[in-house]
Every structure is written in C-alpha cells, then in structure tokens.
Design a protein around this motif. Structure first.
Motif, PDB file in Angstrom:
ATOM      1  N   ALA B 135       0.836  -1.211   0.000  1.00  0.00           N
ATOM      2  CA  ALA B 135       0.000   0.000   0.000  1.00  0.00           C
ATOM      3  C   ALA B 135       0.867   1.256   0.000  1.00  0.00           C
ATOM      4  O   ALA B 135       0.574   2.231  -0.698  1.00  0.00           O
ATOM      5  CB  ALA B 135      -0.930   0.002   1.206  1.00  0.00           C
ATOM      6  N   THR B 136       1.935   1.228   0.782  1.00  0.00           N
ATOM      7  CA  THR B 136       2.848   2.383   0.845  1.00  0.00           C
ATOM      8  C   THR B 136       3.507   2.653  -0.496  1.00  0.00           C
ATOM      9  O   THR B 136       3.591   3.797  -0.944  1.00  0.00           O
ATOM     10  CB  THR B 136       3.926   2.144   1.916  1.00  0.00           C
ATOM     11  OG1 THR B 136       3.284   2.116   3.192  1.00  0.00           O
ATOM     12  CG2 THR B 136       4.991   3.232   1.929  1.00  0.00           C
ATOM     13  N   LEU B 137       3.971   1.589  -1.158  1.00  0.00           N
ATOM     14  CA  LEU B 137       4.640   1.774  -2.446  1.00  0.00           C
ATOM     15  C   LEU B 137       3.650   2.254  -3.512  1.00  0.00           C
ATOM     16  O   LEU B 137       4.004   3.039  -4.398  1.00  0.00           O
ATOM     17  CB  LEU B 137       5.338   0.481  -2.884  1.00  0.00           C
ATOM     18  CG  LEU B 137       6.494   0.054  -1.971  1.00  0.00           C
ATOM     19  CD1 LEU B 137       7.102  -1.274  -2.438  1.00  0.00           C
ATOM     20  CD2 LEU B 137       7.600   1.114  -1.907  1.00  0.00           C
ATOM     21  N   ALA B 138       2.406   1.798  -3.392  1.00  0.00           N
ATOM     22  CA  ALA B 138       1.369   2.268  -4.319  1.00  0.00           C
ATOM     23  C   ALA B 138       1.103   3.757  -4.102  1.00  0.00           C
ATOM     24  O   ALA B 138       0.963   4.532  -5.050  1.00  0.00           O
ATOM     25  CB  ALA B 138       0.085   1.475  -4.131  1.00  0.00           C
ATOM     26  N   ALA B 237       4.663   4.465  14.509  1.00  0.00           N
ATOM     27  CA  ALA B 237       3.740   5.439  13.914  1.00  0.00           C
ATOM     28  C   ALA B 237       3.892   5.462  12.397  1.00  0.00           C
ATOM     29  O   ALA B 237       2.972   5.823  11.676  1.00  0.00           O
ATOM     30  CB  ALA B 237       3.993   6.815  14.496  1.00  0.00           C
ATOM     31  N   MET B 238       5.068   5.051  11.914  1.00  0.00           N
ATOM     32  CA  MET B 238       5.317   5.050  10.469  1.00  0.00           C
ATOM     33  C   MET B 238       4.752   3.823   9.774  1.00  0.00           C
ATOM     34  O   MET B 238       4.754   3.741   8.550  1.00  0.00           O
ATOM     35  CB  MET B 238       6.820   5.084  10.204  1.00  0.00           C
ATOM     36  CG  MET B 238       7.380   6.451  10.146  1.00  0.00           C
ATOM     37  SD  MET B 238       9.031   6.354   9.478  1.00  0.00           S
ATOM     38  CE  MET B 238       9.997   6.821  10.902  1.00  0.00           C
ATOM     39  N   ILE B 239       4.296   2.874  10.569  1.00  0.00           N
ATOM     40  CA  ILE B 239       3.740   1.681   9.942  1.00  0.00           C
ATOM     41  C   ILE B 239       2.227   1.778   9.879  1.00  0.00           C
ATOM     42  O   ILE B 239       1.596   1.182   9.026  1.00  0.00           O
ATOM     43  CB  ILE B 239       4.142   0.403  10.714  1.00  0.00           C
ATOM     44  CG1 ILE B 239       5.650   0.352  10.900  1.00  0.00           C
ATOM     45  CG2 ILE B 239       3.668  -0.835   9.986  1.00  0.00           C
ATOM     46  CD1 ILE B 239       6.130  -0.872  11.626  1.00  0.00           C
ATOM     47  N   GLN B 240       1.634   2.589  10.787  1.00  0.00           N
ATOM     48  CA  GLN B 240       0.181   2.649  10.847  1.00  0.00           C
ATOM     49  C   GLN B 240      -0.426   3.408   9.690  1.00  0.00           C
ATOM     50  O   GLN B 240       0.132   4.395   9.252  1.00  0.00           O
ATOM     51  CB  GLN B 240      -0.265   3.282  12.155  1.00  0.00           C
ATOM     52  CG  GLN B 240      -0.286   2.258  13.268  1.00  0.00           C
ATOM     53  CD  GLN B 240       0.126   2.853  14.605  1.00  0.00           C
ATOM     54  OE1 GLN B 240       0.161   4.077  14.725  1.00  0.00           O
ATOM     55  NE2 GLN B 240       0.414   2.035  15.564  1.00  0.00           N
TER      56      GLN B 240
END
Lengths: 240, 240
Positions: B135-138, B237-240
């Motif tokens: 999801a992050t890379l998208a 917090a950076m994963i949520q």
C-alpha cells in the motif's frame, strides 16, 4: 474578472480563506463545491483541481490550490495589514513554522476527531473501536498541548500582540471537532485565546463561517449518493 | 555568534537545508544529531527543539523548527538569488503551493517507503506486513505521478525555467526511497531528466556530499537494543 474561490465551509482550510478574504474586503465569487454531494469529484471541479481538494483559487487564468499558498497570495496581492504576515524576520518565521507544522499536527488530528465521532458512525452505521478513538484523542491532546507550550506560550496571539494567519488557521482547524459537538478548548489558556481570535475576526463573520459545520449533525446522511459512499469507503479505511 | 544547524543527513528535510545553506555560502555550525542513536529524543536536544525533531536552527537566542520555515528564514535573512523564492506573485505562489502540498503527500510516502522497505528490516530487524508495504509503495507511486503531472509538467524545474526551493525540497524527498532501493526513476524519464537538471543546478559534488548518508543507509549496522527501544514508538507510527 473577479477572483473565484472554490470552497465548502465544512472544510477548515476553506474557512480560513473565506474569513481572511471577507475580513480584508477582498471581492470574490464564492464557488460552492458541495462536499456532502461529492461535487469535488465532478468533471467541472476536476478541471480546476485534479487532486479534487478544497479550497482552490482562480484569478483569471491562474489557478492555485493549498490554503496556505492561497492565504499568502491574497495577503500579498491585496496588501493586507502587515500583522497578518509580519515583515519582522522572527515573527514571520514563527508564522511559517506554525503553517508547516499544522498540516500533520493540528489539521489531521482535528479532522480525524470529526470523522471518528460523527461522520463514520453516521455514514456507515458502525462505531469506531474505542481503542482507536482513545489513540486519536491522545495524539490530538498532545499536539494541542504542544501548541499551547510552544506557539502560544503567555502571549495574546502566536506572534505577540496581534492576530496573524497562524492564529486564523489554528482556530478554524481546532473548531472542526465542534461539528461532532466535541470541544477541544478545555484549558483556560486555549479558551481565552479562542475568544480573542474570534473577537479579532469579528464574531458575526466567525460564526457565519462556522454555520454549516454547526449544522452538520443535522445532515441526513441517507441522502448520500451511493457512488459517493463507495468513494468514501477507501478514505474511511484510513480512520478505522 | 554563527548560525547553528542541528541536522542528520539521513533526514530528507535536513538535506534540503544543508544543500541550500552550502550552495548560498551561508556560514553555519553543523551539529549532527544521530537519529539512529535516538539523539533527537534526548533532553539536551529538547532544549533546542521541544518537538524532538530535526532539522532545527538556532540563530543566537532564536530557535526555529520545520524545514520550510528554516529555508524561508535563510532566504529572507541572507538575501539569496531571486530564483529560489521569486518575488513575482504567481511564481512565489507556486513555490508555496508545492511546499504546502508535500507535507502530507510526497514527504509522507517517501518516509514510509524508506522505513518500511529498508530501515525497519535492516536497521531494526523487524518485518513490516507485506500488505502495508504494498500500500505504501502504491501511494508513493501516486504521489510521484502527481509530482510529474501537476507540478513538473513540461517545465525544466517545478515552477519554471530555474531551480527554486520547491525543487530542492522535492529532490531530497525523492532520494529517500532511492536510498531504500525503490526504483523511483524507472519508467519515469521526465522525472529522471528533472533530477539530473536539479543535481547539475545544485552542483554534483555538493549533491553527492549531502546524499552520502542516505545512500549508505542500507549498510547501517543493526541498532543496539537500547537505541531500538528508544526509536520503536516513533517508528511504529510510520507503519500505521
């Protein structure tokens, strides 16, 4: 050709631009983009702002997004009184610092409170898990405390004796939870600052700008277009 | 007393400030704040920036956080060449627009991409759920597309024919996922060409110097237990 401002006063950044323009007698055409009807996804609006966000400004051929950029543009173009964005190097830096910090520290948490307490339950019929609510409130409270300790301190306004763009932006954002009847101005310092900013703006203009937000709990969400509800579901996932 | 800058070149906003100060011959004393050792969380550093983040600036008694505010402060105080933050109303508004947009968009994706793809596994020895990384890379992809389609378009630099603060902030952000091994420029010839132009305008040596740390980050020795404990809450917090 008169300036056009594309806004829905449900949005805090729109309220900041609206209040600033009105307060400074800047003539504009209010182009209402109804968020509740999903008009920000309309073909017409996508041409103005392909990112489908509010507010946008159109000045002849020049189109601008991002409320902070719009506020600075209006300030400069219409030579607003200097207290809004002081020429003093340090005072200006403090406004810039707040304007940068607020995106993630104030705007997002305040908006989240409205979604969690009102909009998600209203639109989906589901309650947000208590643990998520708690976490959101904790973060919001922590940041409000940082606002008090770092930006406000013992001053009347953020830059000192006069209201600036920073106070305006801070207040309209902190008003967002009011749409769910949640009051964040619990500390006396914050409550006093809130009143000071309201009075500096003018109570009548201030409450005019917040009228649509105040009426949000009365919105009949069953009128929400199903296709808009579908679009929202992805957005809502962020908050669940 | 000379200007003091508290930086860790691992951090994207720190790189923008470092390059800007060096390029414009602004004298400063550099204080390295080792993020990987949790130095930013120390009580000593909290004296400089109670938000416990880098970058931070100290000019005699005046302290300032937020890279955008610091860049603007340096711009005004040291009277740098006009192209960095043009006086012309609409050109300046375009820089403001980019600097406002990036906080919650490109910056956020770049930070999450670096940490989720590389720093968390390599440096902290933890795995990130694959659906989170996907999801992050998208999201990073979407923001890079906006950078190209909305901001760059067919111009040489983001706001026109010359480099500005917007390009500096954007390029240092984009180098973050590059440091994490993301093929940011693959299939993006327009963006790659822009990158080379920015690098040339900054000066290859200075650009390389500023990016040494991020490009070597994949070789970070694993964090010791104490550092890991300090860093985990903020990293989560950076994963949520």
């Amino acid at each position: 050709m008169v300036l056009e401002l594309y806004m829905d006063l449900l949005s805090a950044p729109c309220r900041a631009v609206y209040i600033f323009a009105k307060k400074n007698g800047i003539p504009f055409d209010f182009q209402f983009v109804d968020l509740l009807k999903g008009h920000h996804h309309s073909k017409e609006y996508i041409e103005i702002n392909p990112l489908r966000k509010l507010p946008s400004l159109r000045d002849g051929k020049f189109i601008l997004s991002e409320s902070v950029a719009i506020l600075f543009y209006l300030c400069r173009k219409y030579s607003a009184p200097s207290h809004w964005y002081p020429p003093d190097l340090h005072m200006r830096a403090r406004v810039d610092e707040f304007m940068a910090w607020q995106h993630t520290a104030i705007q997002q948490p305040m908006s989240k409170i409205l979604w969690i307490k009102l909009l998600i339950p209203m639109i989906t019929g589901e309650q947000v898990p208590d643990e998520k609510i708690e976490r959101t409130m904790e973060e919001a409270n922590k940041n409000l405390q940082q606002f008090e300790e770092k930006f406000l301190q013992d001053k009347m306004f953020i830059t000192g004796d006069n209201i600036s763009l920073a106070d305006l932006v801070a207040l309209v954002e902190m008003m967002q939870p009011m749409g769910s009847n949640h009051n964040v101005f619990i500390s006396s310092k914050l409550a006093e600052w809130r009143m000071r900013v309201e009075l500096a703006i003018g109570s009548s203009l201030f409450w005019e700008a917040h009228d649509r937000l105040a009426k949000l709990p009365d919105w009949d969400s069953s009128t929400l277009d199903p296709s808009i509800k579908l679009r929202m579901s992805e957005f809502l996932e962020k908050y669940k | 007393m000379v200007l003091e800058l508290y930086l860790d070149l691992l951090s994207q906003p720190c790189r923008a400030i470092y390059i800007f100060a060096k390029k414009n011959g602004i004298p400063f004393q550099m204080h390295t704040v080792e993020l990987r050792e949790g130095e930013h969380l120390s009580d000593a550093f909290a004296q400089v920036n109670p938000m416990k983040k880098v970058p931070a600036m100290k000019d005699d008694d005046f302290t300032l956080s937020e890279s955008v505010a610091i860049l603007l402060y340096l711009t005004h105080k040291y009277k740098v060449p006009d192209h960095w933050y043009p006086r012309e109303l609409q050109a300046r508004a375009r820089v403001d627009e980019y600097l406002a947009w990036q906080h919650t968009a490109l910056r956020r994706s770049c930070l999450r991409a670096l940490w989720q793809k590389m720093m968390i596994p390599v440096f902290l020895g933890e795995q990130v759920p694959s659906e989170t990384l996907t999801a992050t890379l998208a999201e990073l992809d979407v923001n890079l597309q906006v950078l190209e389609d909305k901001f760059l378009q067919d111009k040489a630099f983001l706001i026109g024919p010359r480099i500005s603060l917007a390009d500096l902030v954007a390029v240092t952000e984009v180098m973050h996922p590059v440091g994490g091994g993301c093929p940011v420029f693959e299939g993006r010839p327009k963006l790659a060409a822009w990158y080379h132009r920015v690098e040339a305008a900054v000066g290859k040596d200075l650009f390389r110097e500023a990016h040494e740390v991020i490009l070597k980050a994949k070789d970070s020795p694993p964090a010791d237990l104490i550092s890991k404990q300090k860093l985990m809450p903020r990293v989560l917090a950076m994963i949520q």
